[in-house]
Design a protein around this motif. Structure first.
Motif, mmCIF file in Angstrom:
data_model
loop_
_atom_site.group_PDB
_atom_site.id
_atom_site.type_symbol
_atom_site.label_atom_id
_atom_site.label_comp_id
_atom_site.label_asym_id
_atom_site.label_seq_id
_atom_site.Cartn_x
_atom_site.Cartn_y
_atom_site.Cartn_z
ATOM 1 N N THR A 170 0.830 -1.197 0.000
ATOM 2 C CA THR A 170 0.000 0.000 0.000
ATOM 3 C C THR A 170 0.863 1.245 0.000
ATOM 4 O O THR A 170 0.478 2.241 -0.583
ATOM 5 N N SER A 171 2.004 1.207 0.630
ATOM 6 C CA SER A 171 2.901 2.360 0.607
ATOM 7 C C SER A 171 3.382 2.641 -0.813
ATOM 8 O O SER A 171 3.456 3.793 -1.233
ATOM 9 N N TYR A 195 0.495 4.169 -2.627
ATOM 10 C CA TYR A 195 0.327 5.567 -2.219
ATOM 11 C C TYR A 195 1.365 6.461 -2.905
ATOM 12 O O TYR A 195 1.061 7.554 -3.350
ATOM 13 N N ARG A 253 0.382 6.958 -6.491
ATOM 14 C CA ARG A 253 -0.794 7.825 -6.604
ATOM 15 C C ARG A 253 -0.416 9.285 -6.382
ATOM 16 O O ARG A 253 -0.867 10.170 -7.111
ATOM 17 N N LEU A 254 0.403 9.548 -5.381
ATOM 18 C CA LEU A 254 0.793 10.930 -5.101
ATOM 19 C C LEU A 254 1.623 11.521 -6.234
ATOM 20 O O LEU A 254 1.432 12.679 -6.608
ATOM 21 N N VAL A 301 -5.131 14.243 -0.825
ATOM 22 C CA VAL A 301 -5.072 12.784 -0.874
ATOM 23 C C VAL A 301 -4.308 12.243 0.329
ATOM 24 O O VAL A 301 -4.690 11.222 0.914
ATOM 25 N N THR A 302 -3.239 12.923 0.727
ATOM 26 C CA THR A 302 -2.467 12.500 1.891
ATOM 27 C C THR A 302 -3.330 12.528 3.145
ATOM 28 O O THR A 302 -3.276 11.607 3.973
ATOM 29 N N MET A 347 -5.631 9.573 3.048
ATOM 30 C CA MET A 347 -4.909 8.337 3.340
ATOM 31 C C MET A 347 -4.623 8.206 4.826
ATOM 32 O O MET A 347 -4.718 7.110 5.384
ATOM 33 N N GLU A 348 -4.269 9.313 5.472
ATOM 34 C CA GLU A 348 -4.005 9.276 6.902
ATOM 35 C C GLU A 348 -5.271 8.904 7.666
ATOM 36 O O GLU A 348 -5.224 8.127 8.619
ATOM 37 N N GLU A 374 -5.873 5.157 7.179
ATOM 38 C CA GLU A 374 -4.951 4.365 7.999
ATOM 39 C C GLU A 374 -5.359 4.414 9.465
ATOM 40 O O GLU A 374 -5.285 3.415 10.174
#
Length: 106
Positions: free
Chosen positions: A36-37, A40, A43-44, A91-92, A95-96, A99
């Motif tokens: 997933t990292s 991510y 995606r970023l 988006v970050t 995502m946070e 999570e």
């Protein structure tokens, strides 16, 4: 075609259950987090690149239409980069939150 002996199928079923239990007991969370990292990160980077390319494209088209090359392309490139950075920040944050909700469920 040959038919299997039912005893062989029972042994196979027992081995399959044992293997599934071993897999379930192993810690595969680290491997999933790495995947997933990586997702991510892609995606970023795509969000940032898309904003930049859209800004460049719009500036190029408008510059060609108005005959002001390269000034509007530079202005729209900066605006596209800013929009890409805002998208990355948005988006970050999402995502946070995702999570954090996953950790709360554990």
């Amino acid at each position: 075609m040959t038919e299997q002996n039912p005893g062989d199928l029972n042994q196979f079923d027992a081995k399959l259950k044992a293997a599934r239990e071993r897999i379930g007991e192993s810690d595969s969370g680290d491997l999933a987090r790495e995947g997933t990292s990586l997702g991510y990160g892609f995606r970023l980077s795509i969000e940032l690149l898309a904003g930049l390319l859209v800004g460049l494209g719009m500036g190029y088209v408008i510059d060609g239409w108005l005959g002001t090359r390269p000034w509007l392309m530079l202005v729209f490139m900066i605006l596209g980069l800013g929009g890409g950075i805002l998208n990355v920040m948005r988006v970050t944050k999402q995502m946070e939150q995702l999570e954090a909700s996953k950790k709360d469920q554990r």
